[in-house]
Design an enzyme around this catalytic site. Structure first.
Site, PDB file in Angstrom:
ATOM      1  N   VAL A  65       0.677  -1.217  -0.149  1.00  0.00           N
ATOM      2  CA  VAL A  65       0.054  -0.170   0.271  1.00  0.00           C
ATOM      3  C   VAL A  65       0.819   1.454  -0.093  1.00  0.00           C
ATOM      4  CG1 VAL A  65      -0.327   0.516   2.812  1.00  0.00           C
ATOM      5  CG2 VAL A  65      -1.974   1.093   0.840  1.00  0.00           C
ATOM      6  N   CYS A  66       0.555   2.146  -0.575  1.00  0.00           N
ATOM      7  CA  CYS A  66       0.904   4.023  -0.424  1.00  0.00           C
ATOM      8  C   CYS A  66      -0.348   4.297  -0.448  1.00  0.00           C
ATOM      9  CB  CYS A  66       2.087   3.717  -1.431  1.00  0.00           C
ATOM     10  SG  CYS A  66       1.026   4.385  -3.610  1.00  0.00           S
ATOM     11  N   ARG A  67      -0.018   6.001  -1.079  1.00  0.00           N
ATOM     12  CA  ARG A  67      -1.069   6.673  -0.794  1.00  0.00           C
ATOM     13  C   ARG A  67      -2.879   6.646  -1.714  1.00  0.00           C
ATOM     14  NH1 ARG A  67      -1.941  12.199  -2.366  1.00  0.00           N
ATOM     15  NH2 ARG A  67      -0.746  12.154  -3.597  1.00  0.00           N
TER      16      ARG A  67
END
Length: 114
Positions: A65-67
């Site tokens: 996950v990232c933004r």
């Protein structure tokens, strides 16, 4: 060289006990993150790759996950090429938050997506 479609999963479909790898930077992590996630910023990923391989010695799936999903897609692609069962979390932490999934901070303040 194309390895086919990138394996991805909806934020709402990540199992509550699923292993999450957060590749956002420190300030983003501090604002709010998935409880129990492993935090390795993409900028430090190559140097800290061993931390991930140790954490997933049991062969479990890695939910990256990232933004919003761009950086995590790159990391997922790399992990898949290394033979690791990795999936990109579609929409990243924004989708996670939008799905009402829990987030925490290290200092107990209100969690949000930076």
């Amino acid at each position: 060289m194309n390895f086919g479609p990138l394996p991805s999963v909806d934020a709402a479909a990540v199992p509550s006990e699923g292993f999450v790898l957060d590749v956002r930077e420190d300030d983003e992590w501090a604002a709010g993150h998935v409880e129990g996630a492993l935090h390795i910023p993409m900028s430090a990923f190559a140097a800290r790759f061993g931390e991930l391989t140790e954490a997933i010695e049991d062969g479990r799936r890695v939910h990256v996950v990232c933004r919003v999903g761009g950086r995590s897609a790159q990391v997922t692609q790399y992990l898949v090429r290394q033979g690791i069962d990795a999936v990109n979390v579609d929409g990243g932490m924004q989708a996670w938050d939008g799905a009402g999934r829990p987030m925490v901070t290290d200092n107990g303040s209100q969690a949000f997506v930076l």
